[in-house]
Design a protein around this motif. Sequence first.
Motif, PDB file in Angstrom:
ATOM      1  N   GLY A   5       0.646  -1.167  -0.080  1.00  0.00           N
ATOM      2  CA  GLY A   5       0.024  -0.090   0.036  1.00  0.00           C
ATOM      3  C   GLY A   5       0.772   1.372  -0.073  1.00  0.00           C
ATOM      4  N   VAL A   7       2.688   4.403  -1.024  1.00  0.00           N
ATOM      5  CA  VAL A   7       2.659   5.339  -2.475  1.00  0.00           C
ATOM      6  C   VAL A   7       3.800   5.732  -2.967  1.00  0.00           C
ATOM      7  CG1 VAL A   7       1.869   7.764  -2.955  1.00  0.00           C
ATOM      8  CG2 VAL A   7       0.453   6.383  -1.399  1.00  0.00           C
ATOM      9  N   GLN A   9       6.507   7.906  -4.840  1.00  0.00           N
ATOM     10  CA  GLN A   9       6.844   9.365  -5.086  1.00  0.00           C
ATOM     11  C   GLN A   9       7.920   9.500  -6.180  1.00  0.00           C
ATOM     12  OE1 GLN A   9       5.024  11.674  -3.682  1.00  0.00           O
ATOM     13  NE2 GLN A   9       4.243  10.304  -1.931  1.00  0.00           N
ATOM     14  N   THR A  25       9.613   4.145  -3.056  1.00  0.00           N
ATOM     15  CA  THR A  25       8.564   3.888  -2.621  1.00  0.00           C
ATOM     16  C   THR A  25       8.744   3.172  -1.178  1.00  0.00           C
ATOM     17  OG1 THR A  25       7.674   2.871  -4.622  1.00  0.00           O
ATOM     18  CG2 THR A  25       6.422   2.131  -2.924  1.00  0.00           C
ATOM     19  N   GLY A  58       0.322   1.252  -3.558  1.00  0.00           N
ATOM     20  CA  GLY A  58      -0.413   2.378  -3.219  1.00  0.00           C
ATOM     21  C   GLY A  58      -0.694   3.406  -4.466  1.00  0.00           C
ATOM     22  N   GLY A  59      -0.308   3.071  -5.686  1.00  0.00           N
ATOM     23  CA  GLY A  59      -0.147   3.992  -6.758  1.00  0.00           C
ATOM     24  C   GLY A  59       1.062   5.029  -6.742  1.00  0.00           C
ATOM     25  N   ALA A  60       0.687   6.134  -7.502  1.00  0.00           N
ATOM     26  CA  ALA A  60       1.686   7.418  -7.427  1.00  0.00           C
ATOM     27  C   ALA A  60       1.315   8.447  -6.762  1.00  0.00           C
ATOM     28  CB  ALA A  60       2.065   7.776  -8.814  1.00  0.00           C
ATOM     29  N   GLY A  61       2.187   9.272  -6.071  1.00  0.00           N
ATOM     30  CA  GLY A  61       1.721  10.334  -5.263  1.00  0.00           C
ATOM     31  C   GLY A  61       2.149  11.603  -6.101  1.00  0.00           C
ATOM     32  N   GLY A 226      -3.881   8.659 -13.584  1.00  0.00           N
ATOM     33  CA  GLY A 226      -3.508   9.064 -12.217  1.00  0.00           C
ATOM     34  C   GLY A 226      -3.698  10.207 -11.998  1.00  0.00           C
ATOM     35  N   THR A 415      -1.855  15.777   1.037  1.00  0.00           N
ATOM     36  CA  THR A 415      -2.291  15.070   0.153  1.00  0.00           C
ATOM     37  C   THR A 415      -3.526  15.382  -0.875  1.00  0.00           C
ATOM     38  OG1 THR A 415      -3.155  13.397   1.563  1.00  0.00           O
ATOM     39  CG2 THR A 415      -0.796  13.166   0.892  1.00  0.00           C
TER      40      THR A 415
END
Length: 420
Positions: A5, A7, A9, A25, A58-61, A226, A415
Amino acid sequence: MPAQGAVAQIGVTLRPHRAYAAVVTGPTVEPVEPVAPARADLEGVIAAAAGVALRAPGGAGAVTVDLAPLLYDTLLRPEAELPPVAVVRIVPRAATDPALARSPAELVERRIARRWTVAGGHDLLGNELCPLDRTGLAALCEELSASGIRHVAIVAAGSQARPAHEREVADAVLAAVPGAHISVASDYGGQGLVAREATVVLDSALAVLTERLLDRCERTLARLPGSLELRVARGDGGYSTPSRIRVTPVVAFGATEALELRGAAHLAGLDDCRVLLPRGGRRLAGEVRHGLAVVRPDEPDGIGTELVVPMAVLTAEPGDTSLHLRPDQPPHLLACIGATLCQPAAWLDEVAFIESADQLEDIRRDAEERATAMVMANGAAPGTTYIAEISTVALPYSPSGTVRVRVRVAGLPDTSLARR
C-alpha cells in the motif's frame, strides 16, 4: 520490497543536457531510464517515471522537480536567451561612483539592460530616510514604457522592514507597463542592498524560463493517468507549488545541493549526518539536521555575490572526514531521491528592535505565525507544521536592541491538494 500500500513518489532533476528521475516507494529506490534513449528530455523522463510509479501498491503520489541545475547553467552562459531586466533602486540619493551604481557581480550586471534610481527608502527598522520622489518616479515610468523592457527588478533601502515605497513604485511601473513581470525585494527579506538587488535581478531574468519549464511539466502530467501532483524543489530543501514558483522563481535556485544532502542521508538511514558532495574535482561538506539540510543565505558558486534566498551551506572538505558520509551513488540520483523527500517549507529573515525580553518573545511569536502561514500556502497539511529552526541574534554596528530574527518552518504535504 515496497511496503504493502506504499505510495510511490517521483523525483526529477533537470540537468543541462538531460533529465533524470527516480521513484521512491518506502525504503525502495528505483532509478528510472526513459523508454527510448532519445526521450531523455523532461517529458520523456517524467512519463517513464510515472509508468513505474503507477504500478506501486499504493499508486503514484507526487512529482517533485528540481529546476535548479538548468537555471544555474542558463545564468552562467553569456549567450543564454534571457529577457533584459530593468533595475529600480529606491535610496536617498544616487551613487556618485560608477562602481557603486553597478552590481559587483558581473554575472548579475550583464542581465541588466537599464538602471534607474528614485529618491526614497527606509532604514533597517522602517524609519523613512527620504520621502519618495514621485516626480522622478513619473519620469522613470515614462522612460521605462518607451524602452520596451518588460521585466523589472525593484529594490528599496529598508523595504524588508517597510515596503511602502517599493510597493508604490511597483504599482506605478505596472500602471505604465501593463503585464510587466515585476520582482520586488520585500518578497524575500534578507539583509544587504547588493544581495537583495542581485536576488530580484535573477528572479526577473529567470521568470520566462521557469514558466516554460513548469508549462512543460504540467502538460506532460495532464496527459498521464492517475492523480500526479506537481511540486517544485526550493533552495532550502523544501518544495512549493508551481503557482508560487511562477511568482518567485529564484527560490528554486540552489535546490540541488540540499536535495543531494537529503538523499544521501536517506540512503544511510540517518536524520543527522555530515555529507561530502563531489563538486568540480573536489569535495564539499554539507550537513543534515533532524532530516533537513542546513541552509543559509549564501553566495552560489560562480554568481559573484550572496543572494538572500536560503540554500545548502557547503564548506571546504575538512581535514578529518571520518565522520562524513561519502555516498557512492551519482549526484543526480541523490538529488532525485532528495526531491521525493521534500516537505513544504518557509523561511523568514528579518530585523527588529526590542526593548525588553517580553517584546522579543512577541516578535518571535509573530515571525513564527507568519512563517507558518507561508508554509501552509506552500502546501503543508493543517496541523503538521513545526518550527525547524529559529534564531535571534544582536545585529552588530546597529543601535542597542536591534536583532536579526530567522525562522524556518516545515510541515507535511497536504495530499488532498493532489490533482483530480
